[in-house]
Design a protein around this motif. Sequence first.
Motif, PDB file in Angstrom:
ATOM      1  N   ARG A 134       0.950  -1.388   0.220  1.00  0.00           N
ATOM      2  CA  ARG A 134       0.009  -0.483   0.140  1.00  0.00           C
ATOM      3  C   ARG A 134       0.612   1.432   0.074  1.00  0.00           C
ATOM      4  N   GLN A 135       0.588   2.222  -0.469  1.00  0.00           N
ATOM      5  CA  GLN A 135       1.324   3.957  -0.849  1.00  0.00           C
ATOM      6  C   GLN A 135      -0.373   4.414  -0.619  1.00  0.00           C
ATOM      7  N   TYR A 136       0.718   5.373   0.130  1.00  0.00           N
ATOM      8  CA  TYR A 136      -0.194   6.996   0.116  1.00  0.00           C
ATOM      9  C   TYR A 136       0.459   7.996  -1.045  1.00  0.00           C
ATOM     10  N   ILE A 137      -0.900   8.249  -2.284  1.00  0.00           N
ATOM     11  CA  ILE A 137      -0.392   9.240  -2.963  1.00  0.00           C
ATOM     12  C   ILE A 137      -1.057  10.439  -2.175  1.00  0.00           C
ATOM     13  N   HIS A 138       0.182  11.501  -2.255  1.00  0.00           N
ATOM     14  CA  HIS A 138      -0.563  13.249  -2.088  1.00  0.00           C
ATOM     15  C   HIS A 138      -1.686  13.469  -3.728  1.00  0.00           C
ATOM     16  N   ASP A 139      -1.044  13.121  -4.060  1.00  0.00           N
ATOM     17  CA  ASP A 139      -1.083  14.131  -5.796  1.00  0.00           C
ATOM     18  C   ASP A 139      -1.883  12.975  -6.871  1.00  0.00           C
ATOM     19  N   ILE A 140      -2.516  12.946  -7.754  1.00  0.00           N
ATOM     20  CA  ILE A 140      -2.846  12.866  -8.595  1.00  0.00           C
ATOM     21  C   ILE A 140      -1.771  12.430 -10.423  1.00  0.00           C
ATOM     22  N   ASP A 182      -2.327  -1.301  -3.923  1.00  0.00           N
ATOM     23  CA  ASP A 182      -3.901  -0.419  -3.346  1.00  0.00           C
ATOM     24  C   ASP A 182      -2.604   0.875  -3.128  1.00  0.00           C
ATOM     25  N   PHE A 183      -2.948   2.149  -3.362  1.00  0.00           N
ATOM     26  CA  PHE A 183      -2.929   3.192  -4.135  1.00  0.00           C
ATOM     27  C   PHE A 183      -3.885   4.690  -2.520  1.00  0.00           C
ATOM     28  N   ILE A 184      -3.358   4.862  -2.082  1.00  0.00           N
ATOM     29  CA  ILE A 184      -4.477   5.752  -0.723  1.00  0.00           C
ATOM     30  C   ILE A 184      -4.497   7.252  -1.515  1.00  0.00           C
ATOM     31  N   GLU A 225      -7.713  -0.585 -14.870  1.00  0.00           N
ATOM     32  CA  GLU A 225      -7.752  -1.264 -16.236  1.00  0.00           C
ATOM     33  C   GLU A 225      -6.923  -1.846 -17.222  1.00  0.00           C
ATOM     34  N   ASP A 226      -5.520  -1.129 -16.583  1.00  0.00           N
ATOM     35  CA  ASP A 226      -3.939  -1.874 -17.109  1.00  0.00           C
ATOM     36  C   ASP A 226      -3.368  -2.395 -15.598  1.00  0.00           C
ATOM     37  N   HIS A 227      -4.535  -2.428 -14.486  1.00  0.00           N
ATOM     38  CA  HIS A 227      -3.384  -3.566 -13.488  1.00  0.00           C
ATOM     39  C   HIS A 227      -4.258  -3.505 -12.827  1.00  0.00           C
ATOM     40  N   PRO A 228      -5.104  -5.160 -12.981  1.00  0.00           N
ATOM     41  CA  PRO A 228      -5.818  -5.771 -11.823  1.00  0.00           C
ATOM     42  C   PRO A 228      -5.989  -5.802 -10.143  1.00  0.00           C
ATOM     43  N   GLU A 229      -4.505  -5.720 -10.028  1.00  0.00           N
ATOM     44  CA  GLU A 229      -4.719  -6.286  -9.060  1.00  0.00           C
ATOM     45  C   GLU A 229      -4.251  -5.010  -8.022  1.00  0.00           C
ATOM     46  N   VAL A 230      -5.012  -3.497  -8.526  1.00  0.00           N
ATOM     47  CA  VAL A 230      -4.594  -2.668  -7.967  1.00  0.00           C
ATOM     48  C   VAL A 230      -6.167  -1.679  -7.731  1.00  0.00           C
ATOM     49  N   ARG A 231      -6.291  -2.068  -6.259  1.00  0.00           N
ATOM     50  CA  ARG A 231      -7.501  -0.964  -5.719  1.00  0.00           C
ATOM     51  C   ARG A 231      -6.733   0.369  -5.163  1.00  0.00           C
ATOM     52  N   VAL A 232      -7.530   1.106  -4.957  1.00  0.00           N
ATOM     53  CA  VAL A 232      -7.440   2.891  -5.076  1.00  0.00           C
ATOM     54  C   VAL A 232      -8.134   2.429  -3.650  1.00  0.00           C
ATOM     55  N   VAL A 264       3.924   1.761   3.105  1.00  0.00           N
ATOM     56  CA  VAL A 264       4.634   3.274   2.653  1.00  0.00           C
ATOM     57  C   VAL A 264       4.314   4.744   2.478  1.00  0.00           C
ATOM     58  N   TRP A 265       4.743   5.435   3.490  1.00  0.00           N
ATOM     59  CA  TRP A 265       4.329   7.022   3.888  1.00  0.00           C
ATOM     60  C   TRP A 265       5.094   7.760   2.764  1.00  0.00           C
ATOM     61  N   THR A 266       5.507   8.721   1.782  1.00  0.00           N
ATOM     62  CA  THR A 266       5.877   9.058   1.497  1.00  0.00           C
ATOM     63  C   THR A 266       5.296  10.481   0.129  1.00  0.00           C
ATOM     64  N   PHE A 267       6.505  11.640   0.640  1.00  0.00           N
ATOM     65  CA  PHE A 267       5.507  12.792  -0.744  1.00  0.00           C
ATOM     66  C   PHE A 267       6.092  12.478  -2.164  1.00  0.00           C
ATOM     67  N   LEU A 268       6.920  11.523  -2.273  1.00  0.00           N
ATOM     68  CA  LEU A 268       6.963  10.941  -3.660  1.00  0.00           C
ATOM     69  C   LEU A 268       5.143  10.664  -4.208  1.00  0.00           C
ATOM     70  N   THR A 269       5.506  11.211  -5.538  1.00  0.00           N
ATOM     71  CA  THR A 269       4.256  10.878  -6.282  1.00  0.00           C
ATOM     72  C   THR A 269       3.738   9.628  -6.431  1.00  0.00           C
ATOM     73  N   LEU A 270       4.927   8.701  -7.047  1.00  0.00           N
ATOM     74  CA  LEU A 270       4.864   7.804  -8.400  1.00  0.00           C
ATOM     75  C   LEU A 270       5.413   7.048  -6.471  1.00  0.00           C
ATOM     76  N   PRO A 271       4.937   5.565  -7.448  1.00  0.00           N
ATOM     77  CA  PRO A 271       5.310   4.381  -6.372  1.00  0.00           C
ATOM     78  C   PRO A 271       6.693   4.074  -6.241  1.00  0.00           C
ATOM     79  N   VAL A 272       7.106   3.816  -5.157  1.00  0.00           N
ATOM     80  CA  VAL A 272       8.553   3.414  -4.390  1.00  0.00           C
ATOM     81  C   VAL A 272       8.736   2.037  -4.344  1.00  0.00           C
ATOM     82  N   ASP A 273       9.871   1.776  -4.042  1.00  0.00           N
ATOM     83  CA  ASP A 273      10.173   0.737  -4.215  1.00  0.00           C
ATOM     84  C   ASP A 273       9.827  -0.077  -2.602  1.00  0.00           C
ATOM     85  N   PRO A 274       9.369  -0.525  -2.355  1.00  0.00           N
ATOM     86  CA  PRO A 274       9.463  -0.881  -1.081  1.00  0.00           C
ATOM     87  C   PRO A 274      10.941  -2.251  -0.224  1.00  0.00           C
TER      88      PRO A 274
END
Length: 265
Positions: free
Chosen positions: A17-23, A39-41, A78-85, A251-261
């Motif tokens: 799971r990762q928090y996203i602060h901007d899309i 999961d993207f939050i 649509e591109d990633h069925p394993e993703v929840r928002v 993961v809590w990060t101020f980066l927009t894109l996913p990071v490596d856990p």
Amino acid sequence: MSAGSSRDGNEELTIYRQYIHDIPTHGIHFDLLKFTQIDFILSFAIEHYDKHGKGDGCFQPIWNVDGESIEWVKKLKEDHPEVRVFISIGGVGSEFPFNPAKKYKWIHNALETITKIILLYRNTIDGIDIHYDVINSSKDDFSFCIGEVIKQLKNDRKLSINVVSIAPTKLVEPYYLKLYKDNKLVIDLIDYQFYNQKFSSKEQVVELCKKLVIDYDPAKVIAGECIPVHTMLEEGIKYLIEHKLIAGIFVWTFLTLPVDPILPL
């Protein structure tokens, strides 16, 4: 969720799971194939407060909500069925406390405004995350108000809210534990914010996790890390992963894109 439910070191690491602060409005590329659930939050939907710091439950998103961002979420799924928002409500710090002016009015407003946000995304939102770091009400009021909101959102057939997560910290964990015990059937994940406290050894991280899986359900406990990660926390989380003591990480990060856990080699 495919994780096991025992307490004897049999948890499969299935959730990232990762928090996203901007899309972002561009494409996204990530390599998280080690996980069966991603999961993207979206954070945060914040409420309005009066001059006394009392909240009215009228939530609005602080991330960008426009046609491009709505389309981005749709295409991502649509591109990633394993993703929840998810949508995270609350906020970080004393500026955004849980402190309702009037309980029943707060519940009414929260349901109305959170539902509007969800519907903006054309039912591509899978869940709600509760993330108050500061709570100025009683434990009973926190459990009652949040409990009513998450139950009604989950039971609303026009929505697609299937998962609810909560994000305890050390300071307010008693509030979240009561919320969980009062609403076990509707709370699916415990995103404990390990990064919000200090550890002097990896053993302290492990002991805290062992306590959490006793207080909550072991298949629901997710360990939270922050980028950059403190050394002791990093070592502790690696140990938890290697010994299958947790079902996932966030993961809590101020980066927009996913990071490596953080994962063991």
